[in-house]
Design an enzyme around this catalytic site. Structure first.
Site, PDB file in Angstrom:
ATOM      1  N   TYR A  20      17.151 -23.470  81.908  1.00  0.00           N
ATOM      2  CA  TYR A  20      17.370 -23.915  81.028  1.00  0.00           C
ATOM      3  C   TYR A  20      19.132 -22.798  80.653  1.00  0.00           C
ATOM      4  O   TYR A  20      20.353 -23.782  79.618  1.00  0.00           O
ATOM      5  CB  TYR A  20      16.110 -22.720  80.546  1.00  0.00           C
ATOM      6  CG  TYR A  20      17.297 -23.255  78.208  1.00  0.00           C
ATOM      7  CD1 TYR A  20      16.983 -23.338  78.166  1.00  0.00           C
ATOM      8  CD2 TYR A  20      17.745 -20.952  78.405  1.00  0.00           C
ATOM      9  CE1 TYR A  20      17.285 -22.863  76.456  1.00  0.00           C
ATOM     10  CE2 TYR A  20      18.192 -20.828  77.608  1.00  0.00           C
ATOM     11  CZ  TYR A  20      17.631 -21.365  76.543  1.00  0.00           C
ATOM     12  OH  TYR A  20      18.064 -20.740  75.285  1.00  0.00           O
ATOM     13  N   GLU A  42      12.098 -19.539  68.865  1.00  0.00           N
ATOM     14  CA  GLU A  42      12.597 -18.807  68.797  1.00  0.00           C
ATOM     15  C   GLU A  42      12.051 -17.225  67.992  1.00  0.00           C
ATOM     16  O   GLU A  42      11.609 -16.536  68.195  1.00  0.00           O
ATOM     17  CB  GLU A  42      13.740 -18.806  68.061  1.00  0.00           C
ATOM     18  CG  GLU A  42      15.175 -19.910  69.270  1.00  0.00           C
ATOM     19  CD  GLU A  42      15.739 -18.676  70.350  1.00  0.00           C
ATOM     20  OE1 GLU A  42      15.263 -17.500  70.138  1.00  0.00           O
ATOM     21  OE2 GLU A  42      16.433 -19.362  71.171  1.00  0.00           O
ATOM     22  N   TRP A  50      12.122 -14.178  76.334  1.00  0.00           N
ATOM     23  CA  TRP A  50      13.047 -15.315  76.074  1.00  0.00           C
ATOM     24  C   TRP A  50      11.612 -16.641  77.128  1.00  0.00           C
ATOM     25  O   TRP A  50      11.391 -17.168  76.815  1.00  0.00           O
ATOM     26  CB  TRP A  50      14.225 -15.748  76.130  1.00  0.00           C
ATOM     27  CG  TRP A  50      13.966 -17.752  76.540  1.00  0.00           C
ATOM     28  CD1 TRP A  50      14.866 -17.797  76.765  1.00  0.00           C
ATOM     29  CD2 TRP A  50      14.299 -18.337  74.849  1.00  0.00           C
ATOM     30  NE1 TRP A  50      14.858 -19.591  76.307  1.00  0.00           N
ATOM     31  CE2 TRP A  50      14.461 -19.771  75.563  1.00  0.00           C
ATOM     32  CE3 TRP A  50      13.225 -18.223  73.995  1.00  0.00           C
ATOM     33  CZ2 TRP A  50      14.042 -20.674  74.560  1.00  0.00           C
ATOM     34  CZ3 TRP A  50      13.205 -18.885  72.988  1.00  0.00           C
ATOM     35  CH2 TRP A  50      13.174 -20.819  73.874  1.00  0.00           C
TER      36      TRP A  50
END
Length: 187
Positions: A20, A42, A50
């Protein structure tokens, strides 16, 4: 001889996180579909790490119509009930319901500005991404005056789970801000 690749420290060594970081984080996103995807992800991340959301990304894609804003905006109470038992996503009623209303507000912004991208970039100096020059992770802020302004405007428009901290993380994720540290190979 093998030369170590220097990355931002936050991604650690988890292969999914590294991938990522290397391929997505901080790269400018121009298409509204991907901007909507990251808005969903988000917002779901609020209060969580995350990596928790990143590991569930495929499940979110399946649960939310491949991030099709029109379909998600039309979700009903039956969709909410189905999502509340979906083990692949975060089963938080308010987050699920806010995803639907956020999709509706996203569409209103598209109608008003021509695209969600144009709306977001209307807040940036000269409508261009911001490239910061941090020497360490500790220098990277959690919020900025711009993330405060965007989050405040989005809240006024009815968005949920999108305060200034989430907004700044979103800005980093979609390349509105490049916060790779100076020594990172992906700066």
């Amino acid at each position: 001889m093998y030369k170590e690749i220097i990355r931002c420290q936050w991604c650690g060594s988890d292969p999914q996180y590294v991938d990522y970081h290397d391929k997505e984080w901080g790269r400018q996103v121009r298409d509204d579909k991907t901007l909507f995807e990251f808005l969903i992800l988000e917002s779901a991340q609020a209060g969580l790490s995350w990596i928790t959301i990143l590991r569930r990304r495929k499940a979110y894609q399946e649960a939310f119509a491949n991030f099709d804003v029109d379909q998600v905006a039309a979700y009903t109470n039956e969709h909410v009930a189905r999502l509340l038992v979906d083990s692949g996503i975060i089963k938080h009623r308010n987050k699920i319901e806010s995803t639907i209303t956020n999709a509706q507000h996203f569409k209103k912004i598209q109608a008003e500005y021509g695209s969600f991208y144009d709306y977001l970039y209307s807040f940036l100096p000269e409508k261009q991404p911001i490239v910061n020059h941090w020497r360490s992770l500790q220098q990277v802020p959690a919020t900025t005056a711009i993330s405060d302004k965007i989050a405040k405007d989005m809240k006024k428009r009815g968005f949920k789970f999108f305060g200034s901290t989430i907004c700044y993380a979103y800005m980093q994720a979609v390349g509105m801000v490049n916060d790779h540290i100076e020594t990172c190979a992906f700066k």
